[in-house]
Write a protein that holds these residues in place. Structure first.
Motif, PDB file in Angstrom:
ATOM      1  N   PRO A 115      33.578  32.963  54.342  1.00  0.00           N
ATOM      2  CA  PRO A 115      33.860  33.783  54.177  1.00  0.00           C
ATOM      3  C   PRO A 115      35.317  33.874  53.663  1.00  0.00           C
ATOM      4  CG  PRO A 115      33.042  34.410  55.912  1.00  0.00           C
ATOM      5  CD  PRO A 115      32.996  33.181  56.120  1.00  0.00           C
ATOM      6  N   GLY A 116      35.855  34.436  52.849  1.00  0.00           N
ATOM      7  CA  GLY A 116      37.829  34.302  52.272  1.00  0.00           C
ATOM      8  C   GLY A 116      37.769  35.503  51.469  1.00  0.00           C
ATOM      9  N   ASN A 117      39.636  35.203  51.075  1.00  0.00           N
ATOM     10  CA  ASN A 117      39.598  36.349  50.248  1.00  0.00           C
ATOM     11  C   ASN A 117      39.488  36.255  48.319  1.00  0.00           C
ATOM     12  OD1 ASN A 117      42.158  34.992  48.815  1.00  0.00           O
ATOM     13  ND2 ASN A 117      42.996  35.283  51.660  1.00  0.00           N
ATOM     14  N   ILE A 118      39.893  37.038  47.548  1.00  0.00           N
ATOM     15  CA  ILE A 118      39.682  36.438  46.240  1.00  0.00           C
ATOM     16  C   ILE A 118      40.453  35.552  45.811  1.00  0.00           C
ATOM     17  CG2 ILE A 118      42.052  38.372  45.881  1.00  0.00           C
ATOM     18  CD1 ILE A 118      38.705  38.159  44.124  1.00  0.00           C
ATOM     19  N   GLN A 119      41.210  35.271  46.307  1.00  0.00           N
ATOM     20  CA  GLN A 119      42.176  34.223  46.172  1.00  0.00           C
ATOM     21  C   GLN A 119      41.052  32.873  45.773  1.00  0.00           C
ATOM     22  OE1 GLN A 119      43.957  36.588  47.394  1.00  0.00           O
ATOM     23  NE2 GLN A 119      45.592  37.007  45.753  1.00  0.00           N
ATOM     24  N   GLU A 120      40.576  32.433  47.238  1.00  0.00           N
ATOM     25  CA  GLU A 120      40.310  31.489  47.942  1.00  0.00           C
ATOM     26  C   GLU A 120      38.450  31.707  46.263  1.00  0.00           C
ATOM     27  OE1 GLU A 120      40.908  30.917  52.559  1.00  0.00           O
ATOM     28  OE2 GLU A 120      39.862  32.797  51.993  1.00  0.00           O
ATOM     29  N   ASP A 121      38.181  32.944  46.718  1.00  0.00           N
ATOM     30  CA  ASP A 121      37.254  33.144  45.743  1.00  0.00           C
ATOM     31  C   ASP A 121      37.526  32.310  44.590  1.00  0.00           C
ATOM     32  OD1 ASP A 121      33.889  34.062  45.960  1.00  0.00           O
ATOM     33  OD2 ASP A 121      34.717  34.611  43.875  1.00  0.00           O
ATOM     34  N   LEU A 122      38.426  32.843  43.730  1.00  0.00           N
ATOM     35  CA  LEU A 122      39.015  32.407  42.196  1.00  0.00           C
ATOM     36  C   LEU A 122      38.976  30.640  42.582  1.00  0.00           C
ATOM     37  CD1 LEU A 122      40.650  35.402  41.190  1.00  0.00           C
ATOM     38  CD2 LEU A 122      38.388  34.528  40.338  1.00  0.00           C
ATOM     39  N   PHE A 123      39.686  30.400  43.409  1.00  0.00           N
ATOM     40  CA  PHE A 123      39.786  29.296  43.056  1.00  0.00           C
ATOM     41  C   PHE A 123      38.868  28.360  43.519  1.00  0.00           C
ATOM     42  CE2 PHE A 123      41.118  24.988  45.266  1.00  0.00           C
ATOM     43  CZ  PHE A 123      41.613  24.873  44.240  1.00  0.00           C
ATOM     44  N   ARG A 124      37.166  28.858  43.794  1.00  0.00           N
ATOM     45  CA  ARG A 124      35.900  27.789  43.637  1.00  0.00           C
ATOM     46  C   ARG A 124      35.183  27.818  42.736  1.00  0.00           C
ATOM     47  NH1 ARG A 124      31.741  30.876  44.211  1.00  0.00           N
ATOM     48  NH2 ARG A 124      31.900  33.148  43.659  1.00  0.00           N
ATOM     49  N   ALA A 131      39.157  32.807  36.389  1.00  0.00           N
ATOM     50  CA  ALA A 131      39.115  32.895  37.815  1.00  0.00           C
ATOM     51  C   ALA A 131      40.303  33.939  37.853  1.00  0.00           C
ATOM     52  CB  ALA A 131      39.429  31.414  38.779  1.00  0.00           C
ATOM     53  N   MET A 132      39.608  34.972  37.418  1.00  0.00           N
ATOM     54  CA  MET A 132      40.284  36.027  37.592  1.00  0.00           C
ATOM     55  C   MET A 132      39.525  36.976  37.580  1.00  0.00           C
ATOM     56  SD  MET A 132      42.090  36.344  33.079  1.00  0.00           S
ATOM     57  CE  MET A 132      41.071  35.512  32.572  1.00  0.00           C
ATOM     58  N   PRO A 147      45.726  35.240  40.019  1.00  0.00           N
ATOM     59  CA  PRO A 147      46.872  33.502  40.656  1.00  0.00           C
ATOM     60  C   PRO A 147      46.916  32.586  39.766  1.00  0.00           C
ATOM     61  CG  PRO A 147      44.623  33.865  42.072  1.00  0.00           C
ATOM     62  CD  PRO A 147      44.665  34.867  40.558  1.00  0.00           C
ATOM     63  N   TYR A 148      45.626  31.677  39.107  1.00  0.00           N
ATOM     64  CA  TYR A 148      45.286  30.620  38.836  1.00  0.00           C
ATOM     65  C   TYR A 148      45.883  30.457  37.482  1.00  0.00           C
ATOM     66  CZ  TYR A 148      43.864  30.236  42.954  1.00  0.00           C
ATOM     67  OH  TYR A 148      43.342  30.026  44.863  1.00  0.00           O
ATOM     68  N   GLY A 149      46.585  31.578  36.639  1.00  0.00           N
ATOM     69  CA  GLY A 149      47.027  31.702  34.749  1.00  0.00           C
ATOM     70  C   GLY A 149      46.098  31.660  34.041  1.00  0.00           C
ATOM     71  N   GLY A 150      44.997  32.183  34.005  1.00  0.00           N
ATOM     72  CA  GLY A 150      43.621  32.461  33.675  1.00  0.00           C
ATOM     73  C   GLY A 150      43.907  33.274  32.091  1.00  0.00           C
ATOM     74  N   LYS A 151      44.961  34.141  32.180  1.00  0.00           N
ATOM     75  CA  LYS A 151      45.362  34.434  30.757  1.00  0.00           C
ATOM     76  C   LYS A 151      46.122  34.220  30.392  1.00  0.00           C
ATOM     77  CE  LYS A 151      46.850  38.789  29.085  1.00  0.00           C
ATOM     78  NZ  LYS A 151      46.451  38.833  27.492  1.00  0.00           N
ATOM     79  N   SER A 152      46.865  33.854  30.351  1.00  0.00           N
ATOM     80  CA  SER A 152      47.864  32.250  29.934  1.00  0.00           C
ATOM     81  C   SER A 152      47.180  31.322  29.727  1.00  0.00           C
ATOM     82  CB  SER A 152      49.448  32.021  30.754  1.00  0.00           C
ATOM     83  OG  SER A 152      50.290  31.116  29.814  1.00  0.00           O
ATOM     84  N   ASP A 153      46.857  30.927  30.054  1.00  0.00           N
ATOM     85  CA  ASP A 153      45.662  29.845  29.628  1.00  0.00           C
ATOM     86  C   ASP A 153      44.522  30.309  28.465  1.00  0.00           C
ATOM     87  OD1 ASP A 153      46.392  28.069  30.980  1.00  0.00           O
ATOM     88  OD2 ASP A 153      44.969  27.856  32.330  1.00  0.00           O
ATOM     89  N   LEU A 154      43.936  31.525  28.796  1.00  0.00           N
ATOM     90  CA  LEU A 154      43.770  32.039  27.348  1.00  0.00           C
ATOM     91  C   LEU A 154      44.155  32.413  26.456  1.00  0.00           C
ATOM     92  CD1 LEU A 154      40.359  33.144  27.249  1.00  0.00           C
ATOM     93  CD2 LEU A 154      41.950  35.478  27.991  1.00  0.00           C
ATOM     94  N   ASP A 155      45.122  33.079  26.871  1.00  0.00           N
ATOM     95  CA  ASP A 155      46.164  32.812  25.076  1.00  0.00           C
ATOM     96  C   ASP A 155      46.329  32.015  24.651  1.00  0.00           C
ATOM     97  OD1 ASP A 155      45.897  36.025  25.948  1.00  0.00           O
ATOM     98  OD2 ASP A 155      47.685  35.642  26.639  1.00  0.00           O
TER      99      ASP A 155
END
Length: 175
Positions: A115-124, A131-132, A147-155
């Motif tokens: 078990p983890g938190n949302i940041q750990e889950d997104l990182f996997r 990972a948003m 947390p990993y800049g997905g929106k910016s990468d998408l843009d």
């Protein structure tokens, strides 16, 4: 802080919106946070259809899935080893996953999860654009977690791998 709540409301068909809102409400009532994650968030931001709906629960997803199925009358299949469940109702299905981190004993092996938190889950996940997450908690509905800049990468039309072991851990990610 970016909020995509209005976009979620416009994007999801009413019956699916009602279901994900119910999941957020059940989670909040049980002290859990529930998020819409992955490809559906990416495609919502791109304004593309995508109804492969995945929810991540900070806490145990299985009891929440059981409550959701009991209240909505759908079919539920659980996978306790991975803390996941698939809720089906008619032609629609919804995956619920316990927020987690994963390790792989060897390339392409099934993961060991904890078990983890949302940041750990997104990182996997595979790429930053997948990972948003968007909160389904009633008080924070639509709050974007990125947390990993997905929106910016998408843009910027950039597909970026999240970590060095991504393709070794799961070679199917290459496709």
């Amino acid at each position: 802080m970016i909020n995509i709540g209005k976009s979620i409301e416009a994007y999801l068909p009413p019956e699916i919106l009602a279901l994900v809102r119910a999941a957020g409400e059940i989670g909040a009532a049980n002290g859990q946070r529930v998020y819409l994650v992955g490809g559906s968030v990416r495609d919502l931001l791109l304004k593309r259809p995508h109804l492969d709906i995945d929810l991540v629960v900070e806490g145990d997803a299985l009891p929440l899935a059981r409550q959701l199925a009991k209240g909505r009358g759908g079919k539920l299949v659980t996978h306790p080893r991975f803390g996941t469940a698939t809720f089906s109702q008619g032609a629609f299905s919804l995956d619920l996953v316990t927020a987690r981190s994963e390790t792989y004993a060897e390339p392409a092996a099934l993961p060991t999860v904890k078990p983890g938190n949302i940041q750990e889950d997104l990182f996997r996940r595979d790429f930053s654009i997948n990972a948003m997450a968007a909160s389904l908690e009633p008080a924070r509905f639509g709050h974007l977690v990125d947390p990993y800049g997905g929106k910016s990468d998408l843009d910027r039309h950039l597909v970026r791998v999240l970590h060095q072991r991504s393709f070794k851990d799961d070679p199917t990610r290459v496709w």
